[in-house]
Design a protein around this motif. Sequence first.
Motif, PDB file in Angstrom:
ATOM      1  N   GLU A 148       0.814  -1.210   0.000  1.00 37.33           N
ATOM      2  CA  GLU A 148       0.000   0.000   0.000  1.00 37.33           C
ATOM      3  C   GLU A 148       0.849   1.262   0.000  1.00 37.33           C
ATOM      4  N   THR A 149       2.103   1.140   0.416  1.00 38.64           N
ATOM      5  CA  THR A 149       2.976   2.319   0.486  1.00 38.64           C
ATOM      6  C   THR A 149       4.060   2.303  -0.578  1.00 38.64           C
ATOM      7  N   CYS A 150       3.908   1.459  -1.587  1.00 33.26           N
ATOM      8  CA  CYS A 150       4.969   1.314  -2.581  1.00 33.26           C
ATOM      9  C   CYS A 150       4.378   1.052  -3.960  1.00 33.26           C
ATOM     10  N   ASP A 151       4.787   1.844  -4.935  1.00 35.16           N
ATOM     11  CA  ASP A 151       4.355   1.652  -6.320  1.00 35.16           C
ATOM     12  C   ASP A 151       5.506   1.262  -7.237  1.00 35.16           C
ATOM     13  N   VAL A 152       6.624   0.842  -6.682  1.00 36.59           N
ATOM     14  CA  VAL A 152       7.780   0.501  -7.509  1.00 36.59           C
ATOM     15  C   VAL A 152       7.395  -0.566  -8.540  1.00 36.59           C
ATOM     16  N   VAL A 153       7.843  -0.378  -9.767  1.00 34.79           N
ATOM     17  CA  VAL A 153       7.480  -1.266 -10.866  1.00 34.79           C
ATOM     18  C   VAL A 153       8.602  -2.278 -11.096  1.00 34.79           C
ATOM     19  N   PHE A 154       8.256  -3.548 -11.038  1.00 35.08           N
ATOM     20  CA  PHE A 154       9.243  -4.613 -11.217  1.00 35.08           C
ATOM     21  C   PHE A 154       8.818  -5.523 -12.353  1.00 35.08           C
TER      22      PHE A 154
END
Length: 205
Positions: A166-172
Amino acid sequence: MPKGSGLYMAWPATTRYGLSVAPGNLGLVQDFLNTITEGTIAPPDLLATLASAQEWADRVTEQWISIDDLGWAKTLPRLTENDRKALVGIRDQLFEGLFGHSHSETASRLGRNNPTYHPVMTVSTGGIELRPDGEGWKYFETALLLICHQGQLEGVLRRMKSCKSETCDVVFYDRSNNNSGVWHDVKVCGNRANVRAHRERSATN
């Protein structure tokens, strides 16, 4: 390292998170999305200022040119403040379109004025080819969408994911055999989610 294949290539936004990068030109899209600031590690948003956006753009276009196998990459003009704002807008729209959630509060507003992009269709020896078109950074934006479209046709776009935290939108880029990854970092975001779930279960007992 072979062209378009690497795990740790010089994509400036993605590699600051220590992530494996998406293959080929799809790495450009991943890096563009990873210009965001992430909630826990919280490096700066690389598109927040004109100076930082220009520094990122210079590095990312150099990397794009070095791995491009489509003949689309090129050196682009220097950013203006309007260009920077446009890039933030397309970043928000891509988060909404690819992952079904907004990264910023402006995304829904920008979506109501969704710009149109006009690739050019050409006849080549291999058949009909779509290529990016447009002036300046409009070309770059069109290229991003065409790369996503090609990844969608090839079935690899679905492996590019936004962290479930919920606190991270990093794209992997999910390289698991069954495409089951949900966290950009299992030890950080996955562990945090497990701890939170354990506390919630304990509170209800």
